[in-house]
Design a protein around this motif. Sequence first.
Motif, PDB file in Angstrom:
ATOM      1  N   MET A   1      28.290   2.314 -14.971  1.00  0.00           N
ATOM      2  CA  MET A   1      28.778   3.380 -15.871  1.00  0.00           C
ATOM      3  C   MET A   1      30.126   2.968 -16.483  1.00  0.00           C
ATOM      4  O   MET A   1      31.013   2.509 -15.786  1.00  0.00           O
ATOM      5  CB  MET A   1      28.950   4.675 -15.072  1.00  0.00           C
ATOM      6  N   THR A   2      30.239   3.150 -17.777  1.00  0.00           N
ATOM      7  CA  THR A   2      31.480   2.795 -18.476  1.00  0.00           C
ATOM      8  C   THR A   2      32.656   3.610 -17.941  1.00  0.00           C
ATOM      9  O   THR A   2      32.541   4.817 -17.724  1.00  0.00           O
ATOM     10  CB  THR A   2      31.307   3.079 -19.988  1.00  0.00           C
ATOM     11  N   LYS A   3      33.759   2.927 -17.721  1.00  0.00           N
ATOM     12  CA  LYS A   3      34.967   3.605 -17.247  1.00  0.00           C
ATOM     13  C   LYS A   3      35.971   3.697 -18.386  1.00  0.00           C
ATOM     14  O   LYS A   3      36.480   2.670 -18.854  1.00  0.00           O
ATOM     15  CB  LYS A   3      35.583   2.850 -16.069  1.00  0.00           C
ATOM     16  N   ILE A   4      36.250   4.943 -18.795  1.00  0.00           N
ATOM     17  CA  ILE A   4      37.137   5.182 -19.941  1.00  0.00           C
ATOM     18  C   ILE A   4      38.568   5.408 -19.469  1.00  0.00           C
ATOM     19  O   ILE A   4      38.806   6.154 -18.512  1.00  0.00           O
ATOM     20  CB  ILE A   4      36.668   6.429 -20.734  1.00  0.00           C
ATOM     21  N   GLY A   5      39.509   4.783 -20.175  1.00  0.00           N
ATOM     22  CA  GLY A   5      40.930   5.110 -20.018  1.00  0.00           C
ATOM     23  C   GLY A   5      41.409   5.722 -21.321  1.00  0.00           C
ATOM     24  O   GLY A   5      41.145   5.181 -22.394  1.00  0.00           O
ATOM     25  N   ILE A   6      42.073   6.868 -21.224  1.00  0.00           N
ATOM     26  CA  ILE A   6      42.570   7.563 -22.425  1.00  0.00           C
ATOM     27  C   ILE A   6      44.074   7.330 -22.526  1.00  0.00           C
ATOM     28  O   ILE A   6      44.790   7.477 -21.527  1.00  0.00           O
ATOM     29  CB  ILE A   6      42.327   9.091 -22.303  1.00  0.00           C
ATOM     30  N   LEU A   7      44.535   7.004 -23.726  1.00  0.00           N
ATOM     31  CA  LEU A   7      45.976   6.917 -23.975  1.00  0.00           C
ATOM     32  C   LEU A   7      46.357   7.990 -24.981  1.00  0.00           C
ATOM     33  O   LEU A   7      45.732   8.094 -26.045  1.00  0.00           O
ATOM     34  CB  LEU A   7      46.358   5.545 -24.547  1.00  0.00           C
ATOM     35  N   LEU A   8      47.364   8.780 -24.663  1.00  0.00           N
ATOM     36  CA  LEU A   8      47.790   9.845 -25.572  1.00  0.00           C
ATOM     37  C   LEU A   8      49.305  10.014 -25.519  1.00  0.00           C
ATOM     38  O   LEU A   8      49.971   9.515 -24.609  1.00  0.00           O
ATOM     39  CB  LEU A   8      47.051  11.159 -25.257  1.00  0.00           C
ATOM     40  N   SER A   9      49.796  10.747 -26.525  1.00  0.00           N
ATOM     41  CA  SER A   9      51.244  11.009 -26.591  1.00  0.00           C
ATOM     42  C   SER A   9      51.566  12.483 -26.747  1.00  0.00           C
ATOM     43  O   SER A   9      52.750  12.848 -26.730  1.00  0.00           O
ATOM     44  CB  SER A   9      51.876  10.267 -27.786  1.00  0.00           C
TER      45      SER A   9
END
Length: 199
Positions: A1-9
Motif C-alpha cells: 500500500m502506498t505510504k503518503i507523506g503530506i507537507l503543508l504550511s
Amino acid sequence: MTKIGILLSGRGSNFEAIAESVAAGRIDAGIVVVISNRADAAGLESARARGLKAVCLPSKGLDRAVYDRSVVAELRKHGVDLVCLAGFLRLLTGEFVRAFPERILNIHPSLLPAFPGLDAQHQALTHGVKVSGCTVHFVDEQLDAGPIVLQATVPVLDEDTVESLSARILVEEHRIYTEAIQVVATGKYRIEGRRVLLG
Ligand code: GRF
C-alpha cells in the motif's frame, strides 16, 4: 500500500480532503505522516485530531539544503513513497526532488502554465481571464512546472473577488487532488516527456 507523506504550511483543506478520501476508500493509500514548516498551521492540529502522525519541522532561519535534508529524513523514517504538497509554501531543492523521483505531487490554484507562484487567483483576476481552475502536477526543480496529471476548470464571473474565485477553485482542488493521487498510487499512468498519459 502506498505510504503518503503530506507537507503543508497552513489551513490544510486539501490535506483534509485527502484524509477524507483515504478514509472513504477513494484513495488506495495511507497517510503515514503530516509535516508542517510552521507550528501554527491549522493543518497540523487537524492531523493530530485525526490520529495521524503530525510533525512540525520549523524552517525559519535554516539554510534550504539543510532544511530539505531534515524533511527528507523525516519522510524516509516513515517509509513515505508518495509526497503530496498541500499548501506547502516552499520551493523544494533539487536534492529533495531527486530523493523522490516522480513521486512528489503539488496542487496549484490556476491552469498552469498560467499564473505560477503566489496569489494565482489574484493574478487570474487582474489578467482578466474568463476561465481559471487548478492543476495537480509532478514536482520538479522549477516552480509550479512539472508534468501535469489533472486539471479542472471553473468560470471567472464579472462579480468575482479573489475570495469568491478562490472558493470556486478550492472545490475543484479537493476533487482532483484525490483523483490524481489515486491515479499515481495505483500506477495507472505513464510519463512521456511532459505528458502524463492516464489509463
Ligand atoms: C491551495 O489553494 C493550493 O492550491 C495552494 O495553496 C492553497 C492551500 O490551501 N497550493 P489549503 O491549505 O489546502 O487549504
